[in-house]
Write a protein that holds these residues in place. Sequence first.
Motif, short mmCIF file in Angstrom:
data_model
loop_
_atom_site.label_atom_id
_atom_site.label_comp_id
_atom_site.label_asym_id
_atom_site.label_seq_id
_atom_site.Cartn_x
_atom_site.Cartn_y
_atom_site.Cartn_z
N GLU A 221 0.83 -1.20 0.00
CA GLU A 221 0.00 0.00 0.00
C GLU A 221 0.86 1.25 0.00
O GLU A 221 0.52 2.27 -0.59
N PRO B 76 1.06 1.28 -5.09
CA PRO B 76 -0.34 1.34 -5.50
C PRO B 76 -0.54 1.73 -6.97
O PRO B 76 -1.57 1.41 -7.55
N GLN C 160 -4.35 8.01 -9.64
CA GLN C 160 -4.15 6.57 -9.81
C GLN C 160 -3.52 5.97 -8.56
O GLN C 160 -3.84 4.86 -8.15
N TRP C 161 -2.59 6.72 -7.97
CA TRP C 161 -1.94 6.28 -6.73
C TRP C 161 -2.99 6.05 -5.65
O TRP C 161 -3.02 5.03 -4.97
N GLY D 83 -5.13 3.05 -6.28
CA GLY D 83 -4.40 1.83 -5.97
C GLY D 83 -4.33 1.59 -4.47
O GLY D 83 -4.47 0.47 -4.00
N LYS D 84 -4.14 2.67 -3.71
CA LYS D 84 -4.09 2.52 -2.24
C LYS D 84 -5.41 1.99 -1.74
O LYS D 84 -5.48 1.10 -0.89
#
Lengths: 453, 435
Positions: A261, A265, B168-169, B172-173
Motif C-alpha cells: 500500500e 499502488p 491513480q496512486w 491503488g491505495k
Amino acid sequence: MSIVTVQLGQCGNQIGFEVFDALFSDSHCPQKFCSKRENEAYQASCKERFFSEEENGVPVARAVLVDMEPKVINQTLSKAAHSGRWKYGQHSHFCQKQGSGNNWAYGYSVHGPRHEESIMNLIQKEVEKCDSLSGFFIVMSMAGGTGSGLGAFLTQNLQDQYSNSLKMNQIIWPYGTGEVIVQNYNSILTLSHLYRSSDALLVHENDAVHKICAKLMNIKQISFRDINQVLAHQLGSVFQPTYSGEGSFHYRRNPLGDLMEDLVPHPEFKMLGVRNIPQMSENSLAYSTFTWAGLLKHLRQMLISDAKMEEGIDWQVRPPLSGLPTLGKMPLTKEFHFNTSIANLVILRGKDVHSADLGAFKDPALYTSWLEPVTAFNVWKTQRAFSKYEKSAALVSNSQSLVKPLDMIVGKAWNMFASKAYLHQYTKFGIEEEDFLDGFALLEQVIASYRNL
Amino acid sequence: MGRRRRRRVDPADAARALPEAIAVLTRTLPTGPSPETFRRAKFDRPEAAPALWRLLFCVLSPMPADGASPSLALEAQARSVKAALRFQGYPRRALAQLPDDGSQGGRELLLALAWLLARGPTLEQLLAQSRVRLGDEMPVCECESLASPGPAVPSVEADGCVDIRHLQWLMGKLRFRWRKLMASQQEQCALLGKIHSYTRGCHSDRSLGHLSVTETELLRDPEGGQQLLQRLERENVRLEAALEWRRRELVFWQWMDTVLGACPPEASQPTFLPKIPAQGAAELELVVRELQALQEELQGVAETRPYDPFDLLVDTWAPPASLHEQDWVGGHGPEWSASRRALQEAVRQDLVALQWAWERGGGLAQPHGPHRLVRTEAGAPEGRGLQATEVIEVLRSREACLEVVLGQLQGQCRQELARLVGTLPGLIWIPPPGR
C-alpha cells in the motif's frame, strides 16, 4: 498473517532456503537490548508468518518447492532437515526427472500447463494450513529457463485463483555478463508477464550483491551461497516483525500488505529495490559501533546517488535545489544521475530506535512532484535488533534506480530481436513474435514512465 | 393538560419539572449539556452554541461510545452536523446558514435536536448503537450502515490541475486497503471459529454452548471484567434515564413550543440550488441548466396531462444520456413515443427483477441488525435464530443482483465516455485492456 513462499528453479530454491534460515536464525538470536516478553512476541510473529507448527515441534517452512529436476530440491530439503532447527514439509515439493534446458517458452507453454494442477494443489494445501493468508512470495530468476517461464505462468495462475491475495515476486536480476545467450529475451518476457499479473516486483541484482560480498564482506572466493546469504539478510531485515505504528508496541499483522500500500499502488510503477546498512562480516561486526545519524546519512546518499552499498558512495550527487518542479515541465535543474524516488520505506531495527531522526528523508526534493513526502515516505521500527547487528536500517524504494539496467536489457534484447536471432526456440513452443513485441511495448512504457518522474 | 391531570400541580413542582426533565434527557444522551445550557440556547446566547454543536455531532455520527474516536475540531463537527441534517431532510434553512466556527445558533440547534427526537426513535437508536455487546456479532443486512452517512469528510480543494498519477496512486491505495481488509476479515473469522470450538461446553447457557471473545476475556482477565461491569452499570443508568424521560418529556415539548415561538419568521424560497464554487463553474452550470430544464419539463408535464403516477415515474426516471437528446425532452412524434415505450419496458423489467429477487431471497424472517454468532455441531438440533446457510443464500442472491446493476452502470459509463470523446475532435480513445 501468513505468507506462502513458492520457490522456483535452482535459483529460487537455493535462495528460499537461505531466506528461511536467516529468518529462523534471527528470531532465535540471543538479544541483549530487549525484554524477554518482547522477544517472545517477535518470535511468535515471525513464526506465524513464515512457519507452521507440526506435532514434534520442529517448525515447518510455509513453502512450496518447484523444479524440473530433482537435484537442487533434494539438496535443499536435506540441508533444512539436517539443521534440526526447521524443515520443509515432507510433501511440499514438486519436481520432474528431466530439465528444461533454459528454455523460457518451454517452461511457460509446456511445463506450466502440464504441471499446473499438481503445483496449484500443493500451494492450496499450504494455504489451508494458514489461519489467514496475507499473500505469496514467488522467488525466481528472471533470465533462466525453468524458473522464469514457469514462474511467469504460475504467477498468472495465482492471480486468477487467489485474486484477493497479494503477490510479490522476488526477482533475481542476472549478471550483466551472464552465461545464457538468450537471457535478455527471457528477461523481457518474464518482466512483461509479471508486470501484468503481480503486485510488486522486488528486484535483487546479482552484480550489486556480488560487490557487497567482495567489498564489504571481504569474501575472497564468492560462491552463490554467499550471495544468497546477503540477499536473505536483506529480505529478512525487511519482513521480520515491526511495530504497527508510531508509539505502538504491537507487531504489525500484515507487513506485505502495508508495504504494497505504501510503495506500489500505482499500476505503472511496480519495481522495487532494497538496500541495507550496515552490511559486514561477522568478525568486523564485533569491533564496530554505529549511530543512527551516521547510518541514515549514508543510506540517504545511497538512495539519491543510486549506490547499492555504503562504500564508494558518490557524495557529489545532491537533490535539485529548485524544489518541486512545476507540473508539465521537464525538470532541467535535476542532476543527470540523481535518483528520483516515488516512494520510500525505511525500516529501523535496534537500540534507541525511537531517537533516530528521519527528517532528511522527508525532503520533497527527493520525490516526484505528484506525491508529498507525508504520503511517499514511511517508517517502520522495532527496538528488537536484527541478527547480530545492534542497529540496522533497510530501505525499500520505488525509484528510478532500475531504469538503467532495464533499459540496457531492453536494448540488447531488441538488437537480437531485430535480427531474429534464436527466435525459433520460442516460436517452437508457442511464444510468437507478437508476444515479444507486446513485451517490448510494455517495458518501454515502464521505462518512459519512470524517466518522466 | 388541565383536563388530563386529576390533582392540581404545585407551582414549585411545575417550575422544577422542566429542568429535571432536561436533566433526565441529558443523562440519556452521550454528552449531555446542563439544563442551564438549554435555557441559554433558547435565548440564543452564544456560549450555549458549542456544547450543542458537540451534542448534535455525537447524536448524528454513528461512532461507538467506548471507541477512541479522534476528536474533530469544532468547525469540522459543525460542518458534519449540517451535512448530516441535510441528509436527513431537516427543513429549516436558518441552521444551514449558521457560521461554521460553531460560535452561534443555540436556538436553531435546540430546534434541530427536538426535531431529531420527535421524528424518529433517536434515543432508542443511540442506546442500541452504544450498548455493551457480550457476544460476537455480525450484521445480516446493510440497513444500519446505509441509513447513516458517516462523518463528513472534509473535501480537498484542488487548486489548478491535478496530476492524474496522483489519482491513480490513491485508487491503488484504496484497492490494497480493500484487499487487506478482506484478509483481516478472513483472519477474524478463522480465529473466531477457533475460539468458539475450543470453548465448547463452557457456557452456562446451554443454547449458546460456547463462549464469545468478550466472555473468554472475562475469564482470562479479571481486571477487564471489572471494566466490563462498569460499562454495564453506566449503560444501566442511561437505560433508566431513557425510561424516566418517556414519563417526563411532555413538559419538554411544551417548552420547545415556546422556543419555536421565540424564533423570527423564516422567509420562503422556491428552490434551493447549491452554491457553485468558482472552479468547475462550467460543468456545474451545465448540470444546473439541465436540472432547471428538467424541473420545467416536469411542471409542464404535470400541468398539461391528467395525473398518472406511472407516467410521472417514467418521465422522471431517465438514464443520464437521454438528458442530452433535445428531441426526447418535451418532444413529440413516433421517435419520442418509441423511446418512451422502451423506457417503460425497462422500468417494468427492473420492477419484476426486484420482485423476483426479493421473493427468492425470502426476505429474512428475523429482524435486521446485528446477530450473535453461535457455532453448533453438525447434526445438532436447530436453535432459535437465523441459520447461517439462509443468510448466505440471501446474500448471494443480493450479490448477483448487484453485479447485474454494476454491469449496467459500467456499460452506461462506457457509453457516456464514448459520447464525450466523440465531442472532442482529434482525440483517440484507447480503452484499457481487460483485467
